[in-house]
Design an enzyme around this catalytic site. Structure first.
Site, PDB file in Angstrom:
ATOM      1  CB  CYS A 272      -0.924   0.036   1.148  1.00 43.35           C
ATOM      2  SG  CYS A 272      -2.214  -1.388   0.963  1.00 43.35           S
ATOM      3  CE  LYS A 336       1.629  -4.273   9.733  1.00 38.97           C
ATOM      4  NZ  LYS A 336       0.318  -3.460   9.637  1.00 38.97           N
TER       5      LYS A 336
END
Length: 448
Positions: A272, A336
């Site tokens: 993103c 992440k």
């Protein structure tokens, strides 16, 4: 009045989560995907990606399981979707175009052109994908032209704000709901869809189309700016002998700045942030407002520079020469923690660069191994942190999984060739590692 029936088009990360959440909120949901394998997986109550809590949520509602509500079904038939739904959520992907910054709208356009001919009665189509500002206006005309219901087939824009690793919570208890609408009817329908979270206190922000389209990209641009800002400060700390972690703590106490997203390290990645800020710059150029977003180019380059700096830090730690013949353990492959997503992952990028420069790299990640192997089949992979570290000349901590914070440095020290750890996320406790005889070095903390 009959209960609203909801359809979800596209069952990737966003769609699968949204469909399960809508069923959880009490709606009958029919989800469509053009990829048969995705549908079959979801019908078994399995997800194509790792997201905490999502499989449990699916299994509460997918039809055909014992003890489920049966409110969630899947199909590949557009006519069935058109006949079933009052509100159609479009959750398809808008990736970066190959070789340019702009975003690829072909999936959204194809979904709408397949759906619209089956809208024979009043319906609301709701876009959730991240699109360039100005798209909704064009798409709403397209739907009205193609739908037998004409102007009664309306469009609204309702951007998603899912954080990977928290997607279920973010869908059921959003910190805000933004809807871009052009009629009272569209607003009323969306208030009905989101009645539960709004009742629990989620703010409901009603805007025009362009504002709704700008919200997600501007939020992501702000977060990217914050991360790149602290990484720029890390470069200053490296040059001046400061400690970026203490610096972040000190400025984070100012509530206008806040503590979040001020952890310096190897930067952001994922599907993103990078693509959204690049598409935003491209769109600004098309609108003649490119100067407004020139700063994002610098944000992007500060962020990308961190990866190369991590490689340099590793080279210096190993004596400043070549990586040839050196064994490098990499803890973390995903962009992440709490996700198996390796898209544009800084961790994998660093591992790959060191590998290309002759290092023998072994990677371990709690959830991202399979995806990492697909992207970088030539790297070494281990089944545990301990195995990855065995015989290593240096250990790189590149994704801040909780599992890595809870590692026993003494136990790892017994199998490592050299007790040398580089923390690319500023997330480990230096004292703990030093006590166990490790040399600890982190980005932006030359003296810590």
């Amino acid at each position: 009045m009959a209960a609203l029936r909801i359809t979800v088009i596209g069952t990737g990360y966003l769609g699968a989560t949204h469909a399960a959440a809508m069923a959880e909120l009490g709606f009958e949901v029919l989800a469509l995907d053009v990829v048969r394998e995705k549908i079959e997986m979801l019908e078994r109550g399995e997800t194509p990606m790792y997201e905490p809590g999502l499989e449990e949520l699916l299994r509460r509602h997918v039809a055909g399981f014992e003890g489920t509500t049966g409110r969630l079904r899947f199909t590949q038939d557009w006519a069935e979707v058109g006949a079933f739904g009052d509100v159609h959520f479009v959750c398809v992907n808008t990736p970066q175009k190959h070789g340019e910054y702009a975003c690829d709208m072909s999936y959204v356009e194809s979904a709408l052109s397949s759906l619209a001919p089956h809208l024979t009665r009043p319906a609301l189509v709701v876009g959730k994908s991240t699109v360039p500002v100005g798209s909704a206006d064009r798409l709403s005309r397209m739907i009205a032209e193609l739908a037998p219901a004409g102007a009664d087939a309306e469009l609204a824009w309702n951007p998603e704000f899912l954080r990977e690793g928290f997607a279920v919570q973010d869908t059921l208890h959003p910190d805000r709901i933004v809807v871009g609408v052009r009629s009272e009817r569209a607003e009323k329908l969306l208030r009905e869809v989101y009645a539960t979270p709004v009742g629990e206190g989620s703010p409901f922000v009603v805007t025009d189309f362009p504002t709704a389209e700008l919200v997600k990209t501007s939020a992501n641009s702000f977060l990217a700016t914050k991360i790149s800002f602290i990484n720029a400060m890390a470069e200053m700390c490296e040059a001046a002998g400061g400690d970026v972690v203490k610096l972040a703590e000190a400025i984070g106490h100012d509530d206008r700045i806040g503590k979040k997203f001020l952890r310096a390290g190897i930067g952001f990645g994922g599907g993103c942030l990078p693509k959204d800020i690049r598409a935003f710059m491209a769109r600004a150029g098309e609108l003649g407002a490119d100067q407004a977003l020139t700063f994002l180019r610098e944000i992007d380059s500060i962020n990308m520079r961190q990866r190369g700096q991590m490689v340099e830090l590793a080279r210096q730690a190993l004596g400043g020469g070549s990586f040839l013949g050196k064994r490098v353990a990499v803890l973390g492959a995903t962009f992440k923690p709490d996700s198996d997503d390796v898209r544009d992952s800084p961790a994998l990028n660093v591992a790959g660069q060191i590998h290309l420069q002759g290092g023998q790299v072994t990677v371990y990640d709690p959830k991202g191994m399979e995806n990492a192997r697909r992207v970088f089949p030539t790297l070494g992979y281990a089944d545990s942190a301990l195995e990855a570290v065995r015989g290593a000349d240096v250990v790189l901590h590149l994704t801040e999984w909780r599992e890595f914070r809870e590692l026993d440095p003494a136990r790892l020290g017994e199998v490592a060739k050299a007790r040398l750890i580089l923390d690319g996320r500023n997330a480990l406790d230096p004292e703990l590692w030093r006590k166990a005889g490790w040399t600890y070095r982190a980005m932006g903390r030359p003296t810590a």
